[in-house]
Design a protein around this motif. Structure first.
Motif, mmCIF file in Angstrom:
data_model
loop_
_atom_site.group_PDB
_atom_site.id
_atom_site.type_symbol
_atom_site.label_atom_id
_atom_site.label_comp_id
_atom_site.label_asym_id
_atom_site.label_seq_id
_atom_site.Cartn_x
_atom_site.Cartn_y
_atom_site.Cartn_z
ATOM 1 N N ILE A 174 21.352 46.048 31.852
ATOM 2 C CA ILE A 174 20.546 46.844 32.787
ATOM 3 C C ILE A 174 19.085 46.974 32.362
ATOM 4 C CG2 ILE A 174 22.556 48.127 33.567
ATOM 5 C CD1 ILE A 174 21.449 50.552 31.966
ATOM 6 N N LEU A 175 18.758 46.553 31.151
ATOM 7 C CA LEU A 175 17.368 46.652 30.697
ATOM 8 C C LEU A 175 16.463 45.853 31.627
ATOM 9 C CD1 LEU A 175 17.793 46.359 26.829
ATOM 10 C CD2 LEU A 175 17.378 48.411 28.182
ATOM 11 N N GLY A 176 15.384 46.472 32.077
ATOM 12 C CA GLY A 176 14.435 45.826 32.962
ATOM 13 C C GLY A 176 14.842 45.821 34.429
ATOM 14 N N LYS A 177 16.021 46.349 34.754
ATOM 15 C CA LYS A 177 16.502 46.360 36.135
ATOM 16 C C LYS A 177 15.973 47.585 36.876
ATOM 17 C CE LYS A 177 19.700 43.028 35.763
ATOM 18 N NZ LYS A 177 19.620 41.758 36.370
ATOM 19 N N THR A 178 15.804 47.424 38.180
ATOM 20 C CA THR A 178 15.409 48.530 39.047
ATOM 21 C C THR A 178 16.667 49.273 39.477
ATOM 22 O OG1 THR A 178 13.486 47.331 39.850
ATOM 23 C CG2 THR A 178 14.314 49.109 41.253
ATOM 24 N N PHE A 179 16.579 50.593 39.533
ATOM 25 C CA PHE A 179 17.700 51.384 40.024
ATOM 26 C C PHE A 179 17.199 52.345 41.092
ATOM 27 C CE2 PHE A 179 16.036 53.718 36.415
ATOM 28 C CZ PHE A 179 16.084 55.051 36.791
ATOM 29 N N SER A 180 18.088 52.603 42.063
ATOM 30 C CA SER A 180 17.737 53.534 43.130
ATOM 31 C C SER A 180 18.597 54.783 42.998
ATOM 32 C CB SER A 180 17.939 52.894 44.501
ATOM 33 O OG SER A 180 19.291 52.526 44.686
ATOM 34 N N VAL A 181 18.019 55.906 43.374
ATOM 35 C CA VAL A 181 18.685 57.202 43.281
ATOM 36 C C VAL A 181 18.636 57.865 44.648
ATOM 37 C CG1 VAL A 181 18.638 59.485 42.188
ATOM 38 C CG2 VAL A 181 18.005 57.453 40.863
ATOM 39 N N GLU A 182 19.771 58.412 45.063
ATOM 40 C CA GLU A 182 19.815 59.208 46.288
ATOM 41 C C GLU A 182 20.489 60.522 45.960
ATOM 42 O OE1 GLU A 182 21.077 59.035 51.003
ATOM 43 O OE2 GLU A 182 21.560 57.338 49.690
ATOM 44 N N LEU A 183 19.868 61.612 46.385
ATOM 45 C CA LEU A 183 20.313 62.959 46.070
ATOM 46 C C LEU A 183 20.357 63.781 47.347
ATOM 47 C CD1 LEU A 183 20.756 65.036 43.672
ATOM 48 C CD2 LEU A 183 18.317 65.466 43.844
ATOM 49 N N GLY A 184 21.454 64.465 47.578
ATOM 50 C CA GLY A 184 21.587 65.304 48.770
ATOM 51 C C GLY A 184 22.956 65.151 49.385
ATOM 52 N N ARG A 185 22.993 64.771 50.644
ATOM 53 C CA ARG A 185 24.241 64.522 51.378
ATOM 54 C C ARG A 185 24.403 63.011 51.490
ATOM 55 N NH1 ARG A 185 24.527 67.757 56.625
ATOM 56 N NH2 ARG A 185 25.048 69.355 55.117
ATOM 57 N N VAL A 186 25.175 62.418 50.574
ATOM 58 C CA VAL A 186 25.319 60.971 50.498
ATOM 59 C C VAL A 186 26.638 60.566 51.152
ATOM 60 C CG1 VAL A 186 25.437 58.969 48.962
ATOM 61 C CG2 VAL A 186 23.981 60.918 48.350
ATOM 62 N N GLY A 187 26.551 59.722 52.151
ATOM 63 C CA GLY A 187 27.746 59.275 52.859
ATOM 64 C C GLY A 187 27.958 60.053 54.139
ATOM 65 N N SER A 188 28.566 59.404 55.125
ATOM 66 C CA SER A 188 28.718 60.017 56.446
ATOM 67 C C SER A 188 29.713 61.174 56.465
ATOM 68 C CB SER A 188 29.135 58.970 57.472
ATOM 69 O OG SER A 188 30.380 58.400 57.110
ATOM 70 N N LYS A 189 30.643 61.212 55.515
ATOM 71 C CA LYS A 189 31.665 62.271 55.502
ATOM 72 C C LYS A 189 31.340 63.410 54.541
ATOM 73 C CE LYS A 189 35.332 59.144 56.856
ATOM 74 N NZ LYS A 189 36.636 58.595 56.565
ATOM 75 N N SER A 190 30.188 63.340 53.908
ATOM 76 C CA SER A 190 29.814 64.352 52.925
ATOM 77 C C SER A 190 29.451 65.668 53.600
ATOM 78 C CB SER A 190 28.634 63.872 52.088
ATOM 79 O OG SER A 190 28.193 64.895 51.225
ATOM 80 N N VAL A 191 29.810 66.756 52.958
ATOM 81 C CA VAL A 191 29.406 68.089 53.408
ATOM 82 C C VAL A 191 28.479 68.748 52.377
ATOM 83 C CG1 VAL A 191 31.439 68.448 54.833
ATOM 84 C CG2 VAL A 191 31.497 69.137 52.439
ATOM 85 N N SER A 192 28.021 67.950 51.409
ATOM 86 C CA SER A 192 27.174 68.453 50.335
ATOM 87 C C SER A 192 25.723 68.524 50.769
ATOM 88 C CB SER A 192 27.282 67.536 49.113
ATOM 89 O OG SER A 192 28.601 67.488 48.646
ATOM 90 N N ASN A 193 24.922 69.210 49.951
ATOM 91 C CA ASN A 193 23.484 69.290 50.180
ATOM 92 C C ASN A 193 22.826 69.897 48.948
ATOM 93 O OD1 ASN A 193 21.041 69.027 51.460
ATOM 94 N ND2 ASN A 193 21.616 70.193 53.264
ATOM 95 N N VAL A 194 21.517 69.744 48.854
ATOM 96 C CA VAL A 194 20.730 70.395 47.816
ATOM 97 C C VAL A 194 20.213 71.700 48.397
ATOM 98 C CG1 VAL A 194 18.689 70.239 46.346
ATOM 99 C CG2 VAL A 194 20.026 68.187 46.816
ATOM 100 N N TYR A 195 20.441 72.803 47.674
ATOM 101 C CA TYR A 195 20.013 74.127 48.145
ATOM 102 C C TYR A 195 19.064 74.757 47.147
ATOM 103 C CZ TYR A 195 23.933 73.707 51.364
ATOM 104 O OH TYR A 195 24.784 73.265 52.343
#
Length: 110
Positions: A46-67
């Motif tokens: 993974i050294l030198g690789k780009t990574f993406s991050v998603e935070l919040g309600r991830v996925g269509s069935k999620s009921v999560s969120n950042v509060y």
């Protein structure tokens, strides 16, 4: 327990991590994470690789969120927090570390 989803995808690899595979710290106005080393990741790939991050309600069935502390969630019109970063590139065979232990008037006993 955290009320949000978190997904990390490392481009050019098969690695995808969700909140259960990450060590997440949520303190005050800061959310931090690191990849749990027990998931069996090969660091050299993974050294030198780009990574993406998603935070919040991830996925269509999620009921999560950042509060926030008042219970306000992310604005649904704006969506999740998303960003990309890149792991540093360096040769692990040539890397070294040094630690300094200072004991102030504490006896060193076996």
């Amino acid at each position: 327990p955290f009320t949000f989803d978190l997904k990390v995808i490392i481009e050019g690899t098969d690695y995808e991590f969700d909140r259960e595979e990450l060590q997440v710290v949520c303190e005050g106005r800061r959310i931090g994470f690191q990849i749990d080393p027990s998931v069996g990741i090969d660091v050299e790939t993974i050294l030198g690789k780009t990574f993406s991050v998603e935070l919040g309600r991830v996925g269509s069935k999620s009921v999560s969120n950042v509060y926030d502390v008042n219970g306000n969630g992310l604005d649904p019109l704006i969506g999740n927090i998303k960003f990309e970063k890149k792991f540093g590139e360096f040769n692990l065979d040539e890397a070294s570390s040094r630690f300094l232990l200072t004991m102030n008037d504490d006896p060193c006993v076996d």
